[in-house]
Design an enzyme around this catalytic site. Structure first.
Site, PDB file in Angstrom:
ATOM      1  N   SER A  55       0.953  -1.385  -0.057  1.00  0.00           N
ATOM      2  CA  SER A  55      -0.052   0.112  -0.067  1.00  0.00           C
ATOM      3  C   SER A  55       0.843   1.306   0.116  1.00  0.00           C
ATOM      4  O   SER A  55       2.045   1.358   0.661  1.00  0.00           O
ATOM      5  CB  SER A  55      -0.982   0.108   1.386  1.00  0.00           C
ATOM      6  OG  SER A  55      -1.530   1.210   1.448  1.00  0.00           O
ATOM      7  N   TYR A  84      -1.997  -0.613  11.204  1.00  0.00           N
ATOM      8  CA  TYR A  84      -2.179  -1.347   9.747  1.00  0.00           C
ATOM      9  C   TYR A  84      -1.030  -0.907   8.774  1.00  0.00           C
ATOM     10  O   TYR A  84      -0.606  -1.995   8.273  1.00  0.00           O
ATOM     11  CB  TYR A  84      -3.320  -0.810   9.103  1.00  0.00           C
ATOM     12  CG  TYR A  84      -3.527  -0.919   7.635  1.00  0.00           C
ATOM     13  CD1 TYR A  84      -3.886  -2.306   7.210  1.00  0.00           C
ATOM     14  CD2 TYR A  84      -3.320  -0.038   6.599  1.00  0.00           C
ATOM     15  CE1 TYR A  84      -3.963  -2.547   5.613  1.00  0.00           C
ATOM     16  CE2 TYR A  84      -3.275  -0.419   5.338  1.00  0.00           C
ATOM     17  CZ  TYR A  84      -3.608  -1.591   4.926  1.00  0.00           C
ATOM     18  OH  TYR A  84      -3.714  -1.847   3.817  1.00  0.00           O
ATOM     19  N   LYS A  98       1.953  -3.781   7.029  1.00  0.00           N
ATOM     20  CA  LYS A  98       2.249  -3.461   5.550  1.00  0.00           C
ATOM     21  C   LYS A  98       3.983  -3.535   5.369  1.00  0.00           C
ATOM     22  O   LYS A  98       4.616  -4.061   4.602  1.00  0.00           O
ATOM     23  CB  LYS A  98       1.615  -2.626   4.625  1.00  0.00           C
ATOM     24  CG  LYS A  98       0.004  -2.658   4.645  1.00  0.00           C
ATOM     25  CD  LYS A  98      -0.175  -4.080   3.581  1.00  0.00           C
ATOM     26  CE  LYS A  98      -1.588  -4.402   3.530  1.00  0.00           C
ATOM     27  NZ  LYS A  98      -1.953  -5.780   2.910  1.00  0.00           N
TER      28      LYS A  98
HETATM   29  P1  NAD Z   1     -11.128  -6.517   1.380  1.00  0.00           P
HETATM   30  O1  NAD Z   1     -11.541  -6.369   2.766  1.00  0.00           O
HETATM   31  O2  NAD Z   1     -12.461  -6.345   0.416  1.00  0.00           O
HETATM   32  O3  NAD Z   1     -10.877  -7.779   0.963  1.00  0.00           O
HETATM   33  C1  NAD Z   1      -9.838  -8.833   1.696  1.00  0.00           C
HETATM   34  C2  NAD Z   1     -10.274 -10.287   1.843  1.00  0.00           C
HETATM   35  O4  NAD Z   1      -9.551 -10.942   2.661  1.00  0.00           O
HETATM   36  C3  NAD Z   1     -11.770 -10.240   2.367  1.00  0.00           C
HETATM   37  O5  NAD Z   1     -12.531 -10.934   1.405  1.00  0.00           O
HETATM   38  C4  NAD Z   1     -11.512 -10.750   3.789  1.00  0.00           C
HETATM   39  O6  NAD Z   1     -12.487 -11.448   4.240  1.00  0.00           O
HETATM   40  C5  NAD Z   1     -10.166 -11.634   3.469  1.00  0.00           C
HETATM   41  N1  NAD Z   1      -9.331 -12.096   4.689  1.00  0.00           N
HETATM   42  C6  NAD Z   1      -9.098 -11.114   5.551  1.00  0.00           C
HETATM   43  N2  NAD Z   1      -8.303 -11.902   6.498  1.00  0.00           N
HETATM   44  C7  NAD Z   1      -8.144 -13.337   6.099  1.00  0.00           C
HETATM   45  C8  NAD Z   1      -7.743 -14.474   6.664  1.00  0.00           C
HETATM   46  N3  NAD Z   1      -7.064 -14.462   7.837  1.00  0.00           N
HETATM   47  N4  NAD Z   1      -8.028 -15.653   6.064  1.00  0.00           N
HETATM   48  C9  NAD Z   1      -8.430 -15.359   4.867  1.00  0.00           C
HETATM   49  N5  NAD Z   1      -9.140 -14.420   4.297  1.00  0.00           N
HETATM   50  C10 NAD Z   1      -8.906 -13.260   4.913  1.00  0.00           C
HETATM   51  O7  NAD Z   1      -9.792  -5.487   0.857  1.00  0.00           O
HETATM   52  P2  NAD Z   1      -9.500  -5.028  -0.633  1.00  0.00           P
HETATM   53  O8  NAD Z   1      -9.920  -3.616  -0.546  1.00  0.00           O
HETATM   54  O9  NAD Z   1      -9.759  -5.953  -1.566  1.00  0.00           O
HETATM   55  O10 NAD Z   1      -7.980  -5.127  -0.136  1.00  0.00           O
HETATM   56  C11 NAD Z   1      -7.146  -6.253  -0.500  1.00  0.00           C
HETATM   57  C12 NAD Z   1      -5.713  -6.067   0.062  1.00  0.00           C
HETATM   58  O11 NAD Z   1      -5.238  -4.826  -0.498  1.00  0.00           O
HETATM   59  C13 NAD Z   1      -5.470  -6.186   1.594  1.00  0.00           C
HETATM   60  O12 NAD Z   1      -4.457  -6.818   1.671  1.00  0.00           O
HETATM   61  C14 NAD Z   1      -5.657  -4.489   1.404  1.00  0.00           C
HETATM   62  O13 NAD Z   1      -4.636  -3.997   2.825  1.00  0.00           O
HETATM   63  C15 NAD Z   1      -4.730  -3.976   0.454  1.00  0.00           C
HETATM   64  N6  NAD Z   1      -4.857  -2.493   0.215  1.00  0.00           N
HETATM   65  C16 NAD Z   1      -6.049  -2.058  -0.066  1.00  0.00           C
HETATM   66  C17 NAD Z   1      -6.433  -0.800  -0.270  1.00  0.00           C
HETATM   67  C18 NAD Z   1      -7.775  -0.114  -0.437  1.00  0.00           C
HETATM   68  O14 NAD Z   1      -7.761   1.040  -0.395  1.00  0.00           O
HETATM   69  N7  NAD Z   1      -8.848  -0.917  -0.663  1.00  0.00           N
HETATM   70  C19 NAD Z   1      -5.253   0.021  -0.397  1.00  0.00           C
HETATM   71  C20 NAD Z   1      -4.045  -0.586  -0.464  1.00  0.00           C
HETATM   72  C21 NAD Z   1      -3.846  -1.765  -0.119  1.00  0.00           C
HETATM   73  C1  WQD Z   2      -8.952  10.096   1.053  1.00  0.00           C
HETATM   74  C2  WQD Z   2      -8.935  11.571   1.422  1.00  0.00           C
HETATM   75  C3  WQD Z   2      -9.619  11.816   3.557  1.00  0.00           C
HETATM   76  C4  WQD Z   2     -13.574  10.025   3.963  1.00  0.00           C
HETATM   77  C5  WQD Z   2      -6.564   5.154   2.936  1.00  0.00           C
HETATM   78  C6  WQD Z   2      -5.557   4.313   3.802  1.00  0.00           C
HETATM   79  C7  WQD Z   2      -4.308   3.458   2.988  1.00  0.00           C
HETATM   80  C8  WQD Z   2      -4.842   2.912   1.881  1.00  0.00           C
HETATM   81  C9  WQD Z   2      -5.979   3.647   1.080  1.00  0.00           C
HETATM   82  C10 WQD Z   2      -4.985   0.638   2.463  1.00  0.00           C
HETATM   83  C11 WQD Z   2      -8.308  11.736   2.637  1.00  0.00           C
HETATM   84  C12 WQD Z   2     -10.674  12.315   3.020  1.00  0.00           C
HETATM   85  C13 WQD Z   2     -12.398  10.514   3.457  1.00  0.00           C
HETATM   86  C14 WQD Z   2     -14.701  10.834   4.200  1.00  0.00           C
HETATM   87  C15 WQD Z   2     -13.217  12.615   3.686  1.00  0.00           C
HETATM   88  N1  WQD Z   2      -5.554   1.879   2.303  1.00  0.00           N
HETATM   89  N2  WQD Z   2     -12.185  11.861   3.210  1.00  0.00           N
HETATM   90  N3  WQD Z   2     -14.234  12.481   4.063  1.00  0.00           N
HETATM   91  O1  WQD Z   2      -6.656   7.962   3.749  1.00  0.00           O
HETATM   92  O2  WQD Z   2      -5.715   8.271   1.238  1.00  0.00           O
HETATM   93  O3  WQD Z   2      -5.993   6.027   2.504  1.00  0.00           O
HETATM   94  O4  WQD Z   2      -7.056   4.021   2.115  1.00  0.00           O
HETATM   95  O5  WQD Z   2      -3.904   0.340   2.369  1.00  0.00           O
HETATM   96  O6  WQD Z   2      -3.493   2.983   3.934  1.00  0.00           O
HETATM   97  O7  WQD Z   2      -4.903   5.097   4.951  1.00  0.00           O
HETATM   98  O8  WQD Z   2      -7.953   7.143   1.729  1.00  0.00           O
HETATM   99  O9  WQD Z   2     -10.384   7.215   1.041  1.00  0.00           O
HETATM  100  O10 WQD Z   2      -9.849   7.242   3.509  1.00  0.00           O
HETATM  101  O11 WQD Z   2      -9.114   9.235   1.986  1.00  0.00           O
HETATM  102  O12 WQD Z   2     -12.953  13.839   3.424  1.00  0.00           O
HETATM  103  O13 WQD Z   2     -15.562  10.564   4.908  1.00  0.00           O
HETATM  104  O14 WQD Z   2     -10.330  11.735   1.610  1.00  0.00           O
HETATM  105  O15 WQD Z   2      -9.421  12.965   4.684  1.00  0.00           O
HETATM  106  O16 WQD Z   2      -8.031  13.061   2.500  1.00  0.00           O
HETATM  107  P1  WQD Z   2      -6.582   7.399   2.427  1.00  0.00           P
HETATM  108  P2  WQD Z   2      -9.352   7.733   2.063  1.00  0.00           P
END
Ligand code: NAD
Ligand code: WQD
Length: 351
Positions: A134, A158, A162
């Protein structure tokens, strides 16, 4: 483009937001896919929708396994019955706020789950992995765009999971050079499949901007709190790099192809972003345009821990993976609205 030999991919967390979209693209690209997911943050309906979307023939190449990575036996069961060419590892918990209140849950799930996965992969000699990292590993970057060789730092538990998992991957690969690992640093994944049949469906009140806007648009929430209007940016709101989830899905396929083609890849990190910064207020305006709905906003103080502006340098992924995001914020909002409009309550049939 189909793969010449049918390769078998294990997708952990494949029932989740990014997982479902990636599984659709993998199947369409000719891969065989096994999902392992404990449905902690997803529902089986999402996998059923994937099957409908790809049709009966491709659906035969997908199997779903209910299992938890914290139980080594659940992973072992899968590896003992088939050979995997690679693992795409999405499974993990991702709510920043929850991780601050309950860090043990995050360390247990994300770290223990991943270590169990590595152990089992090593045992069965499957040493090729794409890991969901991430942009959170850049913390509050001092300069933008973020380059892959920037210093890494975590701002919350969190983010620490990562960062630790990136370091663990680098250590494992250093000790056992036959491992090939790509760390994909996603920026802000949004949007949905163009069919509108799969998309993001967070449980409870959304933490992230786009699911929140979407729920305001369908009338589930009254207004959007805009966190921060005094940032030194073009309109005072914070700037992020939003990326269409279908571009992200294609980025995983590009990473797999690179892993299969390049024995010298080692353990390498790539940003998956568009390289474009968009402010919160610009995102609201784009969503209003795409949906035709007014999104009422309330200007609020900054959210603690938020950075002013974060966006990716996309050069390395373009050059080495041959991948570049195709979609801009208008398409992201159009597809997200299509999903929301077809499924105002997500995968639930009704309230
Ligand atoms: P999500 O929660 O929709 O998907 C994650 C899936 O993993 C879920 O279906 C959950 O049930 C499953 N899971 C969690 N723990 C588990 C375990 N111990 N065993 C088996 N299954 C398990 O999230 P997403 O948005 O699809 O994110 C996927 C990956 O990408 C995550 O690792 C997340 O940290 C990373 N990521 C997401 C974002 C984002 O903003 N969505 C950004 C950066 C990184
Ligand atoms: C985006 C912008 C908020 C909600 C997060 C995690 C990051 C990654 C992606 C997993 C910010 C603003 C948000 C709301 C708002 N996830 N906001 N009102 O914070 O960039 O990243 O998700 O790895 O680790 O921290 O994403 O969508 O939460 O926020 O004004 O109700 O929107 O303040 O500026 P962020 P976000």
């Amino acid at each position: 483009m189909g793969s010449s030999v049918e390769q078998n991919i294990l997708v952990t967390g494949g029932a989740g937001f990014i997982g479902t979209h990636t599984v659709v693209q993998l199947l369409k690209d000719g891969f065989k896919v096994s999902i392992i997911d404990n449905l902690d943050n997803s529902v089986i309906e999402a996998v059923d929708r994937v099957r409908e979307l790809v049709g009966p023939d491709l659906s035969k190449k997908l199997d779903f396994n209910l299992g938890d990575l914290r139980n080594k036996g659940d992973i072992e069961k899968l590896f003992s019955k088939q050979r995997f060419d690679a693992v795409i590892h999405f499974a993990g918990l991702k709510a920043v706020g929850e991780s601050v209140g309950n860090p043990r849950r995050y360390f247990d799930n994300n770290l223990v789950g991943t270590i169990n996965l590595y152990e089992t992969m090593a045992k069965y000699n499957c040493k090729t992995m794409v890991f969901s990292s991430s942009a959170t590993v850049y913390g509050q970057p001092e300069t933008i765009p973020c380059m892959e060789d920037f210093e890494l730092k975590a701002m919350n538990p969190y983010g620490r999971t990562k960062l630790f998992l990136e370091e663990i991957a680098r250590d494992i690969q250093r000790a056992e050079p036959e491992w090939r690992i790509v760390l994909l640093r996603y920026f802000n994944p949004v949007g949905a499949h163009e069919s509108g049949s799969i998309g993001e469906d967070p449980k409870g009140i959304p933490n992230n901007l786009m699911p929140y806007i979407q729920q305001v648009a369908v009338g589930r929430l009254p207004e959007l709190n805009v966190y921060g209007h005094d940032y030194p940016t073009k309109d005072g709101s914070a700037v992020r790099d939003y990326i269409h989830v279908m571009d992200l899905a294609d980025g995983h396929i590009a990473a797999l192809r690179k892993l299969f083609a390049d024995p010298k890849i080692g353990c390498t990190a790539y940003n998956l972003g568009t390289g474009q910064g968009t402010s919160v207020l610009e995102m609201v305006a784009a969503f209003e345009k795409a949906s035709g709905k007014k999104i009422p906003i309330k200007l609020c103080p900054r959210r603690s821990g938020d950075a002013t502006a974060v966006y990716a340098s996309t050069e390395k992924a373009e050059k080495e993976l041959g991948w570049k995001a195709k979609y801009g914020v208008d398409e992201m909002c159009k597809d997200q609205w299509n999903w929301a409009n077809n499924n105002p309550w997500g995968y639930q049939k009704k309230l």
